[in-house]
Motif scaffolding. Sequence first.
Motif, mmCIF file in Angstrom:
data_model
loop_
_atom_site.group_PDB
_atom_site.id
_atom_site.type_symbol
_atom_site.label_atom_id
_atom_site.label_comp_id
_atom_site.label_asym_id
_atom_site.label_seq_id
_atom_site.Cartn_x
_atom_site.Cartn_y
_atom_site.Cartn_z
ATOM 1 N N ARG A 36 0.838 -1.204 0.000
ATOM 2 C CA ARG A 36 0.000 0.000 0.000
ATOM 3 C C ARG A 36 0.871 1.252 0.000
ATOM 4 O O ARG A 36 0.590 2.220 -0.701
ATOM 5 C CB ARG A 36 -0.938 0.008 1.213
ATOM 6 C CG ARG A 36 -2.206 -0.839 1.015
ATOM 7 C CD ARG A 36 -3.228 -0.563 2.105
ATOM 8 N NE ARG A 36 -2.696 -0.754 3.437
ATOM 9 C CZ ARG A 36 -2.480 0.211 4.318
ATOM 10 N NH1 ARG A 36 -2.800 1.451 4.021
ATOM 11 N NH2 ARG A 36 -1.964 -0.061 5.493
ATOM 12 N N LEU A 39 2.466 1.711 -3.444
ATOM 13 C CA LEU A 39 1.507 2.224 -4.422
ATOM 14 C C LEU A 39 1.175 3.698 -4.164
ATOM 15 O O LEU A 39 0.917 4.455 -5.089
ATOM 16 C CB LEU A 39 0.226 1.390 -4.412
ATOM 17 C CG LEU A 39 0.367 -0.047 -4.904
ATOM 18 C CD1 LEU A 39 -0.959 -0.793 -4.771
ATOM 19 C CD2 LEU A 39 0.845 -0.093 -6.340
ATOM 20 N N VAL A 42 4.129 5.776 -5.733
ATOM 21 C CA VAL A 42 4.396 5.627 -7.169
ATOM 22 C C VAL A 42 4.060 6.862 -8.028
ATOM 23 O O VAL A 42 4.894 7.305 -8.820
ATOM 24 C CB VAL A 42 3.702 4.352 -7.735
ATOM 25 C CG1 VAL A 42 3.562 4.418 -9.256
ATOM 26 C CG2 VAL A 42 4.492 3.115 -7.348
ATOM 27 N N ILE B 81 0.266 1.406 -12.190
ATOM 28 C CA ILE B 81 0.028 0.516 -11.058
ATOM 29 C C ILE B 81 -0.808 1.192 -9.975
ATOM 30 O O ILE B 81 -1.453 0.532 -9.175
ATOM 31 C CB ILE B 81 1.365 -0.030 -10.486
ATOM 32 C CG1 ILE B 81 1.129 -1.239 -9.584
ATOM 33 C CG2 ILE B 81 2.122 1.013 -9.735
ATOM 34 C CD1 ILE B 81 1.605 -2.511 -10.156
ATOM 35 N N ARG B 82 -0.836 2.528 -9.975
ATOM 36 C CA ARG B 82 -1.658 3.199 -8.970
ATOM 37 C C ARG B 82 -3.133 2.852 -9.131
ATOM 38 O O ARG B 82 -3.880 2.843 -8.165
ATOM 39 C CB ARG B 82 -1.459 4.712 -9.011
ATOM 40 C CG ARG B 82 -2.014 5.385 -10.243
ATOM 41 C CD ARG B 82 -1.673 6.873 -10.217
ATOM 42 N NE ARG B 82 -2.295 7.612 -11.300
ATOM 43 C CZ ARG B 82 -1.874 7.588 -12.561
ATOM 44 N NH1 ARG B 82 -0.854 6.838 -12.894
ATOM 45 N NH2 ARG B 82 -2.480 8.306 -13.485
ATOM 46 N N LEU B 85 -4.243 0.025 -6.920
ATOM 47 C CA LEU B 85 -4.615 0.430 -5.567
ATOM 48 C C LEU B 85 -6.034 0.984 -5.546
ATOM 49 O O LEU B 85 -6.828 0.680 -4.663
ATOM 50 C CB LEU B 85 -3.622 1.492 -5.077
ATOM 51 C CG LEU B 85 -3.863 2.106 -3.711
ATOM 52 C CD1 LEU B 85 -3.560 1.104 -2.626
ATOM 53 C CD2 LEU B 85 -2.996 3.337 -3.517
#
Lengths: 100, 236
Positions: A36, A39, A42, B81-82, B85
């Motif tokens: 988490r 992410l 990122v 990739i976010r 999430l």
Amino acid sequence: MKNVYIHILVMAVVTYLVRVIPLIFFHGGIRSAFFRSFLHYVPYVTLSVMTFPAIITASGSYVCGVIGFAVAVIVSLVKGSLPLVAACCCLTVYISSLFI
Amino acid sequence: MGTGLSSYTRGIRDGLPIAIGYFAVSFSLGILMRNSGLDPLQGLVMSLVNNTSAGEAAAVGIIADGGSYLEMAINQAVINIRYFLMSAALCVHLDPGLSLGRRMLVGFDVTDEIFATLIGQKQPVSEYFAYGLASITIPGWAAGTVLGIVFGDILPADIVSALSVALYAMFIAVVIPPARKDGRILAIVLVSMLGSWLFTLEPIASYISEGVKIIILTLVISALAAVIWPLKEDEE
């Protein structure tokens, strides 16, 4: 140049998978604290990497690029919406290109 | 279906301001596409099926560099990739009884703005509301892209040069305000920019393309940050 449409297809498939896999398999969100956190950070890394030094070279003049970059940072700090920051940055790059 | 239709129209209404914002961003993206030699149809198709600013901007660079399909695939997975999430968080907000097919439909248009709007709704979020948002924001995104490419061809060269910085300026507007409030984000932004600049120096630049650079720096810096500053439960 490789086929642009195949590139677009590859992008679309990968991006869709990233979006849809959690909706198919995860029903309780992500548990791993490391994942988490990873992410969460990122987007800041990706956007920063993509922006600098590309913003300096994008207009074709380093000097105008540096001035535009500085203006974008300052307007963002003062409080700027996305369109306002972009407009100020483009305008400074344009005006400075008239003098250089 | 009555409530479905009203949720759909509400989605369109709430999506309109997002669509206008998207138009400005994708117009800037269109300018970069035009500079890299993409035609309006290619830009239209790319935006219709991807709906992602950073992903598409990076993709344009990879296409212009003559990058491989593998590089494209890994690059897009890392940059986007976010959304992983966001989709995982969205699961909890959707109707638990929503069928697999419907979940897969909602998953087509998970973006930063759509996600923020969806999780701001009362749970469970209506799937029709999500379709309403998508119905207005995707055309806005695609139209801006096409017009950016077309106007990039029509406008004088010095104006196009100045417009070429627009998308990057918007990215700055995204990262700077949180960096101002949070020292960790500030450190991450500075290290990322420094790292990105180092990769443009010779001889590294000859071996590592823009697409690969984004992959390496994103994975390494984000992982380091996650180890040094793990998020607490209530932070997100």
